[in-house]
Design a protein around this motif. Structure first.
Motif, PDB file in Angstrom:
ATOM      1  N   UNK A   1      -2.452  -7.050   5.706  1.00  0.00           N
ATOM      2  CA  UNK A   1      -2.519  -5.748   6.374  1.00  0.00           C
ATOM      3  C   UNK A   1      -1.712  -4.693   5.654  1.00  0.00           C
TER       4      UNK A   1
ATOM      5  N   UNK B   1       6.560  -1.805  10.390  1.00  0.00           N
ATOM      6  CA  UNK B   1       6.237  -2.000  11.810  1.00  0.00           C
ATOM      7  C   UNK B   1       5.074  -2.967  11.967  1.00  0.00           C
ATOM      8  N   UNK B   2       4.047  -2.751  11.147  1.00  0.00           N
ATOM      9  CA  UNK B   2       2.853  -3.584  11.265  1.00  0.00           C
ATOM     10  C   UNK B   2       3.188  -5.044  10.946  1.00  0.00           C
TER      11      UNK B   2
ATOM     12  N   UNK C   1      -2.340 -12.839   7.397  1.00  0.00           N
ATOM     13  CA  UNK C   1      -2.949 -11.591   7.874  1.00  0.00           C
ATOM     14  C   UNK C   1      -1.953 -10.450   7.800  1.00  0.00           C
TER      15      UNK C   1
ATOM     16  N   UNK D   1       0.836  -1.209   0.000  1.00  0.00           N
ATOM     17  CA  UNK D   1       0.000   0.000   0.000  1.00  0.00           C
ATOM     18  C   UNK D   1       0.865   1.251   0.000  1.00  0.00           C
TER      19      UNK D   1
ATOM     20  N   UNK E   1       6.156 -11.079  14.726  1.00  0.00           N
ATOM     21  CA  UNK E   1       6.662 -11.205  16.094  1.00  0.00           C
ATOM     22  C   UNK E   1       5.676 -11.957  16.984  1.00  0.00           C
ATOM     23  N   UNK E   2       4.406 -11.724  16.738  1.00  0.00           N
ATOM     24  CA  UNK E   2       3.389 -12.464  17.499  1.00  0.00           C
ATOM     25  C   UNK E   2       3.533 -13.959  17.256  1.00  0.00           C
TER      26      UNK E   2
ATOM     27  N   UNK F   1       5.364  -6.595  13.603  1.00  0.00           N
ATOM     28  CA  UNK F   1       4.640  -6.799  14.854  1.00  0.00           C
ATOM     29  C   UNK F   1       3.857  -8.110  14.807  1.00  0.00           C
ATOM     30  N   UNK F   2       3.228  -8.358  13.656  1.00  0.00           N
ATOM     31  CA  UNK F   2       2.418  -9.572  13.570  1.00  0.00           C
ATOM     32  C   UNK F   2       3.279 -10.819  13.455  1.00  0.00           C
TER      33      UNK F   2
ATOM     34  N   UNK G   1       5.862   2.418   8.419  1.00  0.00           N
ATOM     35  CA  UNK G   1       4.711   2.015   9.208  1.00  0.00           C
ATOM     36  C   UNK G   1       4.284   0.602   8.837  1.00  0.00           C
ATOM     37  N   UNK G   2       4.300   0.311   7.544  1.00  0.00           N
ATOM     38  CA  UNK G   2       3.907  -1.050   7.135  1.00  0.00           C
ATOM     39  C   UNK G   2       4.909  -2.069   7.617  1.00  0.00           C
TER      40      UNK G   2
ATOM     41  N   UNK H   1      -1.556 -16.092  10.620  1.00  0.00           N
ATOM     42  CA  UNK H   1      -1.084 -14.766  10.998  1.00  0.00           C
ATOM     43  C   UNK H   1      -0.143 -14.213   9.943  1.00  0.00           C
TER      44      UNK H   1
END
Lengths: 204, 204, 204, 204
Positions: A199, A164-165, A195, A155, A171-172, A168-169, A161-162, A192
């Motif tokens: 995102x 990071x997003x 996902x 996007x 990392x989950x 982060x996921x 920012x993308x 995930x």
DNA sequence: AATGAATGAGGTTTCATTCAT
DNA sequence: TATGAATGAAACCTCATTCAT
């Protein structure tokens, strides 16, 4: 008339090992303990005991506890970084998935390594070189995503920012994996990872 | 051979304060130090100094350093939980957004509190009650998402997984906010909150 | 069924003393040990034991072993310097004799103090302030001798050199005295003090 | 997770040298370090490094650090004693001047040796043999002065005292010389040597 | 309730010494 | 003879905790 028969003299090198082996044992013991209990809760006697060496031996291989910690931290990052380098050329989506799966595989095989690299037990103890290494790892992912953006796969908007997003996921996934909550074969990681891509990808 | 001539005074209660005030000062000092430096790197003399009380005074209000830590941890969770309770009835999407924004507002106003609740400096020190409280907070979010799933607002599949995903992304917002990287007015939090919802909502 | 009846808990302040008293006991114990065995051979457990306090107590009064050492070194110099200040006005010869006799008296009464001031056990541990204090002491003697030179009591030539010569011989007195080789009433000190003056006075 | 890839070699005798050469290198390294930093501040790894040998090699030549220290201390005394033996027969005054000048020359050429002999870094480590050797050196000077007294060149009174006085002043010369404050050609040494003799000679 | 000096277990680190190679 | 990794006692120092005041 001695009660303790042979009082072992100090300065007696009982074990004879390849020094590299000793070092590796220390590295492994330290990684496991640091990630399991945290930096401060892990004592040098702990590390020595688990490595099966005397306490002083630590200091023939590392100049301090902090040095040992940074050394293994950077070693962990090197392994994680290699997963980025190893991703074959191709669309951004494929490369990111490759990295995520590689990390996930490492998390299954060597949880301490992933814990160390992604959830360092004590940020305050990281030195300059370690912080640089950490930045390099993020930059590696950043470069992949930037290329995806150039190809309009990702996007519009702040690429950082993308990143990071996405991170982060992923990392989950890694957190649940190293905690043993998502054992091998569990479907969640793939979900995930999908996902995470959804995102940040360009909406169709 | 006198090294210092003047003998310093000692002993007795000097300051007279409302006990609750002393306790609050300790709580605040401890929260700030624990989140800034970590649990082990924060010493009880540190806390006392910052609170402006004597070292021994800590033990009139808390039975140990660990107890103090758990006490303030649970206090932080209580504040964060109240954001869930305060969310007005309505669609899941609105309620989650309300919670995320409330947490974000707290992160701007009182970073130490959010750090403590979401990034506790030493998980190993948390006692059973604290772990229960932590679970309760997650369950609060879980309940909101479950209701969203019942209303078909949230995708099918493991509700727990969607909770993890949503929390992970909101956590990203909070981390950047408490670190001061996304100051008040920065657009990223709203973006990420939107992304978090998109990631778990029923695809249209 | 406990074998050791009451295991004493740690963190238990058994003794209750005026803090200044504790500090003085540490100062005295340290001075005696440092001068008897040297800086490095004196351990912090040694000092604590002789002072009758716990090892940790040292560090409530001094930030480090080195700090303790410098503190008592400067305290010793202060006492020795006061002997210069106390010398009544008069001819150089009288004033120097006064100083030498005062130092000798201190050496008889408190050998550790004189050892510390004149034969510091470890020059390398002296900090800047201590080195300044040492210089001040020499300068005190230097001023007396300079005045003697102005009054033609002291030989022409480098006043510094005559100071060195005088100090060296007085130092001999102090060394033999603190070592107990020249006990109270021994004639040597007065002889050497006279020789020291003869060595630097204007020849008649 | 490898921290360092290349295992360093280990073990076996690498260098082949005349054993006497190795010993001399150790003696020199130890003398320099002991006198520069003190006995306790000098570590056996330090000595080995400066001598260019392995840590363990010290113990092929000396049974302990203390033994090494005493060995080089006595070696220094031997050199200093030879200056007394070498003084040609003649009046006491000439012989003492010869000794003082010889020591001064050594101090210029080999400060570590003179420091070791006259300002041993740690008296407590000297063994019986070393103390005997020290006494022998003093006795050598004592004999010269006694002969001077027999010839009425030296003042009446305790010969030991005049020896102390003379030695103390010559010691001043040596101290300033080894500290580099009185470099080659500086006039002070000759002055002080003259003063030392004046202080003990029969007044004319 | 408040104080703060005292405690001592235990932390990290050093270093003289040993011995398989 | 030389090597150097290994040893472990012991050094300095920290800090959570206690209790007389």
């Amino acid at each position: 008339m001695t009660v303790t028969p042979n009082p072992p003299p100090t300065g007696h090198p009982v074990r004879r090992r390849n020094p590299q082996v000793t070092r590796d044992r220390l590295v492994r013991a330290a990684a496991e303990l640091f990630t399991a209990q945290g930096y401060h809760a892990t004592t040098t006697p702990d590390i020595a005991r688990r490595a099966g060496v005397a306490e002083g031996t630590i200091y023939r291989h590392f100049s301090s506890k902090q040095h040992l910690f940074n050394e293994i931290y950077r070693a962990a990052l090197r392994v994680l970084e290699s997963a980025i380098r190893d991703a074959p050329p191709g669309p951004c989506r494929e490369r990111l998935a490759h990295v995520a799966r590689a990390w996930h595989a490492i998390a299954l095989r060597d949880p301490a390594l992933v814990r160390l690299g992604f959830f360092p037990p004590c940020g305050a103890e990281l030195d300059g070189k370690s912080r640089d290494a950490r930045r390099r790892l993020r930059d590696g992912i950043g470069a992949v995503i930037a290329s995806g953006k150039a190809a309009a796969e990702v996007r519009t908007g702040a690429a950082d920012l993308w990143m990071d997003v996405w991170l982060e996921l992923v990392t989950l996934v890694l957190e649940r994996t190293v905690d043993g909550e998502w054992p091998k074969g569990h479907p969640a990681p793939e979900h995930v990872i999908a996902v995470a891509w959804d995102a940040i990808r360009t909406p169709s």
